[in-house]
Design an enzyme around this catalytic site. Structure first.
Site, PDB file in Angstrom:
ATOM      1  N   GLU A   1     109.886 -84.259 213.003  1.00  0.00           N
ATOM      2  CA  GLU A   1     108.510 -83.829 212.848  1.00  0.00           C
ATOM      3  C   GLU A   1     108.267 -82.398 213.173  1.00  0.00           C
ATOM      4  O   GLU A   1     107.546 -81.703 212.438  1.00  0.00           O
ATOM      5  CB  GLU A   1     107.497 -84.585 213.614  1.00  0.00           C
ATOM      6  CG  GLU A   1     107.608 -86.158 213.430  1.00  0.00           C
ATOM      7  CD  GLU A   1     107.197 -86.491 211.916  1.00  0.00           C
ATOM      8  OE1 GLU A   1     107.242 -85.634 210.964  1.00  0.00           O
ATOM      9  OE2 GLU A   1     106.819 -87.815 211.913  1.00  0.00           O
TER      10      GLU A   1
ATOM     11  N   HIS B   1     112.149 -89.422 220.890  1.00  0.00           N
ATOM     12  CA  HIS B   1     112.547 -90.210 219.758  1.00  0.00           C
ATOM     13  C   HIS B   1     113.058 -91.342 220.019  1.00  0.00           C
ATOM     14  O   HIS B   1     113.447 -91.527 221.272  1.00  0.00           O
ATOM     15  CB  HIS B   1     113.603 -89.648 218.575  1.00  0.00           C
ATOM     16  CG  HIS B   1     113.802 -90.407 217.407  1.00  0.00           C
ATOM     17  ND1 HIS B   1     114.304 -91.479 217.269  1.00  0.00           N
ATOM     18  CD2 HIS B   1     112.935 -90.059 216.310  1.00  0.00           C
ATOM     19  CE1 HIS B   1     114.329 -91.925 215.905  1.00  0.00           C
ATOM     20  NE2 HIS B   1     113.574 -90.957 215.468  1.00  0.00           N
TER      21      HIS B   1
HETATM   22  N1  ACO Z   1     105.998 -85.491 225.492  1.00  0.00           N
HETATM   23  C1  ACO Z   1     105.987 -86.002 226.614  1.00  0.00           C
HETATM   24  N2  ACO Z   1     106.387 -86.948 227.381  1.00  0.00           N
HETATM   25  C2  ACO Z   1     107.092 -87.827 226.607  1.00  0.00           C
HETATM   26  C3  ACO Z   1     107.362 -87.553 225.307  1.00  0.00           C
HETATM   27  C4  ACO Z   1     106.737 -86.449 224.631  1.00  0.00           C
HETATM   28  N3  ACO Z   1     106.943 -86.005 223.488  1.00  0.00           N
HETATM   29  N4  ACO Z   1     107.945 -88.726 224.509  1.00  0.00           N
HETATM   30  C5  ACO Z   1     108.352 -89.505 225.518  1.00  0.00           C
HETATM   31  N5  ACO Z   1     107.738 -88.954 226.741  1.00  0.00           N
HETATM   32  C6  ACO Z   1     107.920 -89.645 227.959  1.00  0.00           C
HETATM   33  C7  ACO Z   1     106.992 -90.960 228.157  1.00  0.00           C
HETATM   34  O1  ACO Z   1     105.868 -90.784 228.603  1.00  0.00           O
HETATM   35  C8  ACO Z   1     107.888 -91.619 229.057  1.00  0.00           C
HETATM   36  O2  ACO Z   1     107.482 -91.083 230.389  1.00  0.00           O
HETATM   37  P1  ACO Z   1     107.755 -92.032 231.712  1.00  0.00           P
HETATM   38  O3  ACO Z   1     109.264 -92.590 231.761  1.00  0.00           O
HETATM   39  O4  ACO Z   1     107.392 -91.098 232.974  1.00  0.00           O
HETATM   40  O5  ACO Z   1     106.846 -93.300 231.502  1.00  0.00           O
HETATM   41  C9  ACO Z   1     109.299 -91.478 228.852  1.00  0.00           C
HETATM   42  O6  ACO Z   1     109.344 -90.096 228.331  1.00  0.00           O
HETATM   43  C10 ACO Z   1     109.863 -92.288 227.791  1.00  0.00           C
HETATM   44  O7  ACO Z   1     109.106 -92.656 226.841  1.00  0.00           O
HETATM   45  P2  ACO Z   1     109.165 -93.813 225.651  1.00  0.00           P
HETATM   46  O8  ACO Z   1     107.612 -94.167 225.297  1.00  0.00           O
HETATM   47  O9  ACO Z   1     109.980 -94.674 226.350  1.00  0.00           O
HETATM   48  O10 ACO Z   1     109.994 -93.086 224.658  1.00  0.00           O
HETATM   49  P3  ACO Z   1     110.332 -93.807 223.028  1.00  0.00           P
HETATM   50  O11 ACO Z   1     111.679 -93.590 223.056  1.00  0.00           O
HETATM   51  O12 ACO Z   1     109.662 -95.288 223.320  1.00  0.00           O
HETATM   52  O13 ACO Z   1     108.995 -93.325 222.479  1.00  0.00           O
HETATM   53  C11 ACO Z   1     108.141 -91.437 220.638  1.00  0.00           C
HETATM   54  C12 ACO Z   1     109.521 -92.331 221.285  1.00  0.00           C
HETATM   55  C13 ACO Z   1     107.321 -92.496 220.335  1.00  0.00           C
HETATM   56  C14 ACO Z   1     108.573 -90.946 219.443  1.00  0.00           C
HETATM   57  C15 ACO Z   1     107.758 -90.747 221.994  1.00  0.00           C
HETATM   58  O14 ACO Z   1     108.839 -89.721 222.175  1.00  0.00           O
HETATM   59  C16 ACO Z   1     106.594 -89.920 221.424  1.00  0.00           C
HETATM   60  O15 ACO Z   1     105.488 -90.401 221.506  1.00  0.00           O
HETATM   61  N6  ACO Z   1     106.798 -88.526 220.884  1.00  0.00           N
HETATM   62  C17 ACO Z   1     105.576 -87.583 220.570  1.00  0.00           C
HETATM   63  C18 ACO Z   1     105.251 -88.207 219.173  1.00  0.00           C
HETATM   64  C19 ACO Z   1     106.071 -87.735 217.984  1.00  0.00           C
HETATM   65  O16 ACO Z   1     106.512 -86.408 217.763  1.00  0.00           O
HETATM   66  N7  ACO Z   1     106.281 -88.694 216.930  1.00  0.00           N
HETATM   67  C20 ACO Z   1     107.367 -88.444 216.083  1.00  0.00           C
HETATM   68  C21 ACO Z   1     108.610 -89.168 216.217  1.00  0.00           C
HETATM   69  S1  ACO Z   1     109.795 -89.016 214.748  1.00  0.00           S
HETATM   70  C22 ACO Z   1     109.460 -90.220 213.813  1.00  0.00           C
HETATM   71  O17 ACO Z   1     108.978 -91.364 214.114  1.00  0.00           O
HETATM   72  C23 ACO Z   1     109.774 -89.836 212.401  1.00  0.00           C
END
Ligand code: ACO
Length: 373
Positions: A310, A249
Site C-alpha cells: 500500500e 503484513h
Molecule cells: N505499525 C505499528 N505497529 C504495527 C504495525 C504497523 N503498521 N503493524 C503491526 N504492528 C504491531 C502490532 O501492533 C503488534 O504489536 P504487539 O506485538 O506489541 O501487540 C505487532 O506489530 C504484530 O501485529 P499483528 O496485528 O499481529 O500483525 P498482523 O501480521 O496480524 O497484521 C496488518 C498485519 C493488519 C497488515 C498490520 O501490520 C497493520 O495493521 N498494518 C497497517 C495497515 C496496512 O498497511 N494495511 C495494508 C496491508 S497490505 C494489504 O492488505 C493489501
C-alpha cells in the site's frame, strides 16, 4: 480440532493462481515471479494467464481483448443506481459494491467477463457522476487500462500513464488466500454466482486492514509535510499506540515484493512526468519509509514489520492524478481478475466451506419473560 484465530496457518484451498512466500518475499503469479511479468504484461494478458493458465498467443489475446471490450457498457439499472448513489454522496467503494451487485448474472464465463470489464466502467462512471459530470462511454478501440483512464478523465492517456497503471493493476491482480479472495471462494462454494462472490469480496476489501490502507498513507505523507518532520511525527504515532499505514503484513516478514515493483514504477513514472511536486512527494516517501522502518524496529523489536504494497501504491496512484478516494476502488479493479479466477477454480472443487466453531457461551439458560428482564 484446533482453533486458529484468523485461520492463521490453515490451508483452505489448492490453487495454481498465485503463491506467496512471506519469509522469502516471493510472489509468483500463474507461474511467473511478479518482477518478471508485472512491468511487461498488459492487463488483458494477465487476465488470460489467470483464467486459462497460459499467456495468450496473438489470436487468443485479440479474442479476449474483444470480449472484454464488448462487456464494458453498463445496463440502465446499474447506471440509475450509480446516479442515485451519487445524489446521496455515497463513498466511492460503497457505490462500486452496490453497482457490482446489480450486474446481471448469466453463466460463469459471461459473469467473469462482465465483472472484469464492468468494474472499471462502474468506477469511472461513478467518479464523474459524483463530480456532476456525465459518464464517458467506453471506447472499444482502446485497451482495458487506456480505456479506464479515458473514461475517468475524458481524454486519451499517454503511454507512460497507461504503463504505470497497468503495472499497478498487474501487481495487485492476485495474492494467495487473502481475505477478499477467501470471501469470494466461500460464496462460490455454496454454488452461488460470481456476481454475488465479487460483491462480497469488495465488501471484504474495503476494510482498512486489507485494501483500505493507501488513502491513509497519503494522509500520513501530507501530515508529515517535509523530511525534517518525519521522525518526530512517526515517533508520536508509535508512542500513542497507532499503526503506521503501509507497514506490516499478515504474511510477509520481509519487504513485500510488490513494494519493490511499485516503487520502481513510481520512480520511472515521476522521472518521465515533468511534475516537480509529485517528485518531491517521491523523495519524501523514500525518507519516510526509511525512518519508519528504523522506528518500527525500535518500538516493535522482533515483529519484522516491513513496507507493504500500500505504501508505494499510494504514491503511484497519487502521481497518476487519482484522488485517494479512488485508491481502494482501483485495487478492486485490479484484483477482480484474481477474484474471478478463484471463482472459476472453486467451481471445479464444488465443496462448501463449513468450518467448525468453538462454542463459548452458556449451555442451559432459562427463559425470562420480557417484563421480568
Ligand atoms: N505499525 C505499528 N505497529 C504495527 C504495525 C504497523 N503498521 N503493524 C503491526 N504492528 C504491531 C502490532 O501492533 C503488534 O504489536 P504487539 O506485538 O506489541 O501487540 C505487532 O506489530 C504484530 O501485529 P499483528 O496485528 O499481529 O500483525 P498482523 O501480521 O496480524 O497484521 C496488518 C498485519 C493488519 C497488515 C498490520 O501490520 C497493520 O495493521 N498494518 C497497517 C495497515 C496496512 O498497511 N494495511 C495494508 C496491508 S497490505 C494489504 O492488505 C493489501
Amino acid at each position: 480440532m484446533s482453533f486458529s484465530p484468523g485461520l492463521k496457518d490453515v490451508v483452505a484451498a489448492e490453487t495454481r493462481l498465485s503463491h506467496v512466500d512471506g519469509e522469502a518475499g516471493i510472489l509468483v503469479i500463474g507461474g511467473y515471479p511478479l518482477e518478471e511479468i508485472a512491468e511487461r504484461a498488459t492487463y488483458e494478458e494477465m487476465v488470460h494467464l489467470l483464467w486459462h493458465g497460459t499467456l495468450p498467443d496473438g489470436a487468443g489475446l485479440n479474442q479476449l481483448t474483444g470480449d472484454l471490450a464488448a462487456s464494458r457498457p453498463l445496463s440502465g439499472v446499474t447506471l440509475d443506481l450509480l446516479r442515485g448513489a451519487a445524489k446521496e454522496r455515497r463513498p466511492v467503494i460503497d457505490a462500486v459494491r452496490m453497482a457490482a451487485a446489480s450486474l446481471p448474472s448469466c453463466d460463469d464465463t459471461t459473469d467473469a467477463r462482465s465483472l472484469v470489464a464492468g468494474l472499471p466502467t462502474i468506477v469511472a462512471a461513478y467518479w464523474r457522476l459524483f463530480h456532476n459530470e456525465e459518464p464517458v462511454e467506453p471506447d472499444p478501440g482502446l485497451g482495458h487500462v487506456a480505456n479506464l483512464l479515458y473514461m475517468l478523465h475524458g481524454k486519451i492517456p499517454g503511454e507512460d500513464r497507461v504503463r504505470a497503471l497497468t503495472t499497478y493493476l498487474n501487481t495487485v491482480i492476485d495474492h494467495g488466500m487473502n481475505a477478499s479472495t477467501f470471501t469470494a471462494r466461500v460464496i462460490v462454494s455454496t454454488r452461488s454466482d460470481f456476481i454475488s462472490a465479487v460483491t462480497g469480496a469488495i465488501g471484504a476489501l474495503k476494510g482498512p486492514l486489507h485494501g483500505g490502507a493507501p488513502g491513509p498513507v497519503i494522509s500520513m505523507l501530507e501530515a508529515i509535510g517535509n523530511a525534517d518532520n518525519a521522525e518526530s511525527w512517526l515517533r508520536e504515532e508509535l508512542e500513542s499506540g497507532e499503526r503506521l499505514m503501509g507497514f506490516g503484513h499478515a504474511v510477509y516478514r520481509v519487504r513485500d515484493p510488490r513494494a519493490d515493483v511499485l516503487s520502481r514504477a513510481a520512480r520511472a513514472f515521476f522521472d518521465r512526468e515533468d511534475n516537480g511536486r509529485e517528485d518531491d512527494l517521491y523523495a519524501l516517501a523514500v525518507h519516510v519509509e526509511k525512518t519508519a522502518l528504523e522506528l518500527l524496529e525500535e518500538y516493535k523489536p522482533g515483529r519484522r514489520l516491513q513496507t507493504n504494497v500500500e505504501f508505494y501504491t499510494a504514491l503511484l496512484l497519487k502521481g497518476l492524478g487519482l484522488h485517494p478516494d479512488l485508491f481502494t476502488p482501483m485495487f478492486a479493479v485490479g484484483r477482480v481478475a484474481g477474484w474471478t479466477a478463484h471463482c472459476i477454480e472453486q467451481r471445479t472443487v464444488d465443496r462448501i466451506f463449513r468450518p467448525e466453531s468453538l462454542y463459548a457461551g452458556e449451555m442451559s439458560s432459562q427463559w425470562t419473560p420480557l417484563e421480568e428482564r
